[in-house]
Design a protein around this motif. Structure first.
Motif, PDB file in Angstrom:
ATOM      1  N   LEU A  95       0.835  -1.206   0.000  1.00 16.29           N
ATOM      2  CA  LEU A  95       0.000   0.000   0.000  1.00 16.29           C
ATOM      3  C   LEU A  95       0.874   1.262   0.000  1.00 16.29           C
ATOM      4  N   ILE A  96       1.935   1.233   0.803  1.00 17.74           N
ATOM      5  CA  ILE A  96       2.854   2.372   0.865  1.00 17.74           C
ATOM      6  C   ILE A  96       3.439   2.636  -0.526  1.00 17.74           C
ATOM      7  N   ASN A  97       3.816   1.557  -1.172  1.00 23.30           N
ATOM      8  CA  ASN A  97       4.399   1.628  -2.498  1.00 23.30           C
ATOM      9  C   ASN A  97       3.407   2.203  -3.515  1.00 23.30           C
ATOM     10  N   LYS A  98       2.202   1.647  -3.477  1.00 26.68           N
ATOM     11  CA  LYS A  98       1.158   2.058  -4.415  1.00 26.68           C
ATOM     12  C   LYS A  98       0.808   3.539  -4.254  1.00 26.68           C
ATOM     13  N   ASN A  99       0.762   3.998  -3.005  1.00 26.93           N
ATOM     14  CA  ASN A  99       0.407   5.400  -2.743  1.00 26.93           C
ATOM     15  C   ASN A  99       1.613   6.338  -2.764  1.00 26.93           C
ATOM     16  N   LYS A 100       2.751   5.782  -3.184  1.00 26.55           N
ATOM     17  CA  LYS A 100       4.004   6.552  -3.259  1.00 26.55           C
ATOM     18  C   LYS A 100       4.307   7.284  -1.949  1.00 26.55           C
ATOM     19  N   GLU A 101       4.079   6.586  -0.841  1.00 28.66           N
ATOM     20  CA  GLU A 101       4.410   7.170   0.458  1.00 28.66           C
ATOM     21  C   GLU A 101       5.853   6.819   0.802  1.00 28.66           C
ATOM     22  N   LYS A 102       6.418   7.556   1.758  1.00 30.30           N
ATOM     23  CA  LYS A 102       7.757   7.229   2.256  1.00 30.30           C
ATOM     24  C   LYS A 102       7.655   6.071   3.238  1.00 30.30           C
ATOM     25  N   ILE A 103       8.702   5.260   3.285  1.00 36.77           N
ATOM     26  CA  ILE A 103       8.687   4.190   4.286  1.00 36.77           C
ATOM     27  C   ILE A 103       9.130   4.773   5.622  1.00 36.77           C
ATOM     28  N   THR A 104       8.151   5.046   6.468  1.00 36.92           N
ATOM     29  CA  THR A 104       8.436   5.535   7.822  1.00 36.92           C
ATOM     30  C   THR A 104       7.601   4.696   8.787  1.00 36.92           C
ATOM     31  N   GLU A 105       7.949   4.752  10.067  1.00 35.61           N
ATOM     32  CA  GLU A 105       7.179   4.006  11.073  1.00 35.61           C
ATOM     33  C   GLU A 105       5.723   4.425  11.025  1.00 35.61           C
ATOM     34  N   LYS A 106       5.523   5.743  10.974  1.00 30.60           N
ATOM     35  CA  LYS A 106       4.168   6.284  10.986  1.00 30.60           C
ATOM     36  C   LYS A 106       3.342   5.761   9.811  1.00 30.60           C
ATOM     37  N   ASN A 107       3.940   5.798   8.615  1.00 35.77           N
ATOM     38  CA  ASN A 107       3.209   5.340   7.428  1.00 35.77           C
ATOM     39  C   ASN A 107       2.954   3.843   7.464  1.00 35.77           C
ATOM     40  N   LEU A 108       3.912   3.107   7.993  1.00 38.06           N
ATOM     41  CA  LEU A 108       3.701   1.661   8.083  1.00 38.06           C
ATOM     42  C   LEU A 108       2.506   1.377   9.005  1.00 38.06           C
ATOM     43  N   ILE A 109       2.518   2.016  10.177  1.00 39.54           N
ATOM     44  CA  ILE A 109       1.446   1.792  11.162  1.00 39.54           C
ATOM     45  C   ILE A 109       0.082   2.145  10.563  1.00 39.54           C
ATOM     46  N   ARG A 110       0.049   3.205   9.776  1.00 41.31           N
ATOM     47  CA  ARG A 110      -1.213   3.652   9.159  1.00 41.31           C
ATOM     48  C   ARG A 110      -1.748   2.642   8.151  1.00 41.31           C
ATOM     49  N   ASN A 111      -0.880   1.791   7.648  1.00 40.76           N
ATOM     50  CA  ASN A 111      -1.296   0.817   6.634  1.00 40.76           C
ATOM     51  C   ASN A 111      -1.459  -0.604   7.175  1.00 40.76           C
ATOM     52  N   LEU A 112      -1.306  -0.738   8.485  1.00 45.35           N
ATOM     53  CA  LEU A 112      -1.556  -2.046   9.095  1.00 45.35           C
ATOM     54  C   LEU A 112      -3.048  -2.177   9.385  1.00 45.35           C
ATOM     55  N   GLN A 113      -3.499  -3.422   9.577  1.00 43.64           N
ATOM     56  CA  GLN A 113      -4.921  -3.620   9.884  1.00 43.64           C
ATOM     57  C   GLN A 113      -5.266  -3.152  11.282  1.00 43.64           C
ATOM     58  N   THR A 114      -4.247  -2.925  12.091  1.00 45.34           N
ATOM     59  CA  THR A 114      -4.454  -2.463  13.470  1.00 45.34           C
ATOM     60  C   THR A 114      -4.342  -0.943  13.577  1.00 45.34           C
ATOM     61  N   LYS A 115      -4.429  -0.253  12.438  1.00 42.97           N
ATOM     62  CA  LYS A 115      -4.334   1.223  12.510  1.00 42.97           C
ATOM     63  C   LYS A 115      -5.419   1.745  13.473  1.00 42.97           C
ATOM     64  N   ASN A 116      -5.072   2.776  14.198  1.00 39.70           N
ATOM     65  CA  ASN A 116      -5.974   3.367  15.223  1.00 39.70           C
ATOM     66  C   ASN A 116      -6.152   2.497  16.464  1.00 39.70           C
ATOM     67  N   ILE A 117      -5.404   1.418  16.560  1.00 39.71           N
ATOM     68  CA  ILE A 117      -5.460   0.587  17.764  1.00 39.71           C
ATOM     69  C   ILE A 117      -4.084   0.688  18.431  1.00 39.71           C
ATOM     70  N   PRO A 118      -4.016   1.056  19.706  1.00 34.75           N
ATOM     71  CA  PRO A 118      -2.692   1.121  20.341  1.00 34.75           C
ATOM     72  C   PRO A 118      -2.075  -0.276  20.426  1.00 34.75           C
ATOM     73  N   ASP A 119      -0.755  -0.351  20.514  1.00 36.14           N
ATOM     74  CA  ASP A 119      -0.097  -1.664  20.615  1.00 36.14           C
ATOM     75  C   ASP A 119      -0.533  -2.366  21.900  1.00 36.14           C
ATOM     76  N   PRO A 120      -0.563  -3.695  21.886  1.00 32.64           N
ATOM     77  CA  PRO A 120      -0.967  -4.415  23.099  1.00 32.64           C
ATOM     78  C   PRO A 120      -0.025  -4.130  24.272  1.00 32.64           C
ATOM     79  N   ASP A 121      -0.600  -4.000  25.462  1.00 36.94           N
ATOM     80  CA  ASP A 121       0.208  -3.894  26.683  1.00 36.94           C
ATOM     81  C   ASP A 121       0.601  -5.284  27.140  1.00 36.94           C
ATOM     82  N   ILE A 122      -0.342  -6.217  26.994  1.00 37.52           N
ATOM     83  CA  ILE A 122      -0.138  -7.591  27.445  1.00 37.52           C
ATOM     84  C   ILE A 122      -0.420  -8.552  26.288  1.00 37.52           C
TER      85      ILE A 122
END
Ligand code: IPE
Ligand code: IPE
Ligand code: MG
Length: 224
Positions: free
Chosen positions: A142-169
């Protein structure tokens, strides 16, 4: 005391429980639903905001056909009988993974998500046909298709867990110490609890013990 927002669980050990006590792996899966209901209740009591449950991995297609169809029958039955109750409890259901099952199941999953989409007490992320490697590859595509930069932020935005904080446990029941392709990126700083009990034996008090232990851990995130 650490705040607790998100618990992820690898619900493992149903098959072994079923073989041991009912002479049938499938009966273990059926029994596992009881634990699931206990843990949902206990999550509500503890004000947990996100509960992510590994129900079927991309690798679980390697299992015998009869077991796979039993699992999807159980899922169908669970949603048909419980979605109203989940909705009344202000629970939002989200599926992570690729929804490409039978038309009936696809529709049921989509309608369950839709009915509960405005709820905000607890979000249950049900990982179904989910694999972390596939999720990451898809995110990079998706990052490639949308010509986005590979950054942590962009990767997180393209995961299925976007808008979900990382698990604590992360809890894995079933006395096995591996991740089995679950949330590989998201678990980078998660506190991991491997539990000897099989999923159908796991209960509220085991869950509470883990939560209490987690609360006392010093989380460093690389700092001191
Ligand atoms: C986990 O229990 C549930 C699913 C993978 C659907 P298992 O079915 O893996 O149980 P064991 O590990 O064989 O006992
Ligand atoms: C992980 O359990 C997947 C789920 C609990 C849904 P498995 O039983 O499939 O994991 P492996 O194959 O033993 O690593
Ligand atoms: Mg297993």
């Amino acid at each position: 005391m650490n705040p607790l927002k998100h618990v992820a669980i690898i619900m493992d050990g149903n098959g072994r429980w079923g073989l041991k006590y009912r002479n049938s792996r499938n009966e273990g899966h059926r029994e596992g639903i009881n634990t699931l209901e206990k843990i949902i209740k206990e999550s509500l009591k503890n004000n947990i905001k996100f509960l992510t449950l590994y129900a079927f991995s991309t690798e679980n297609w390697k299992r015998p056909k009869n077991e796979i169809s039993f699992l999807f029958k159980l899922l169908e039955n669970f949603l048909q009988t419980k979605i109203k109750d989940l909705h009344n409890k202000n629970i939002k259901l989200k599926i992570i993974g690729t929804i490409n099952f039978s038309k009936k199941i696809n529709r049921l999953l989509q309608s369950s998500e839709k009915i509960t989409s405005k709820n905000n007490k607890l979000q249950i992320n049900l990982a179904l046909n989910y694999g972390s490697k596939a999720e990451l590859i898809n995110a990079f595509k998706l990052i490639n298709k949308n010509k986005e930069k590979i950054t942590e932020k962009n990767l997180i935005r393209n995961l299925q867990t976007k808008n979900i904080p990382d698990p604590d446990i992360l809890i894995r029941t079933g006395n096995t110490r591996r991740l089995s392709n679950f949330l590989l990126w998201q678990l980078a700083y998660t506190e991991i609890f491997f539990e000897k009990k099989l999923w159908p034996e796991f209960n509220e008090s085991d869950f509470r013990k883990i939560i209490n232990n987690y609360k006392k851990i010093k989380r460093n995130y690389g700092s001191i």
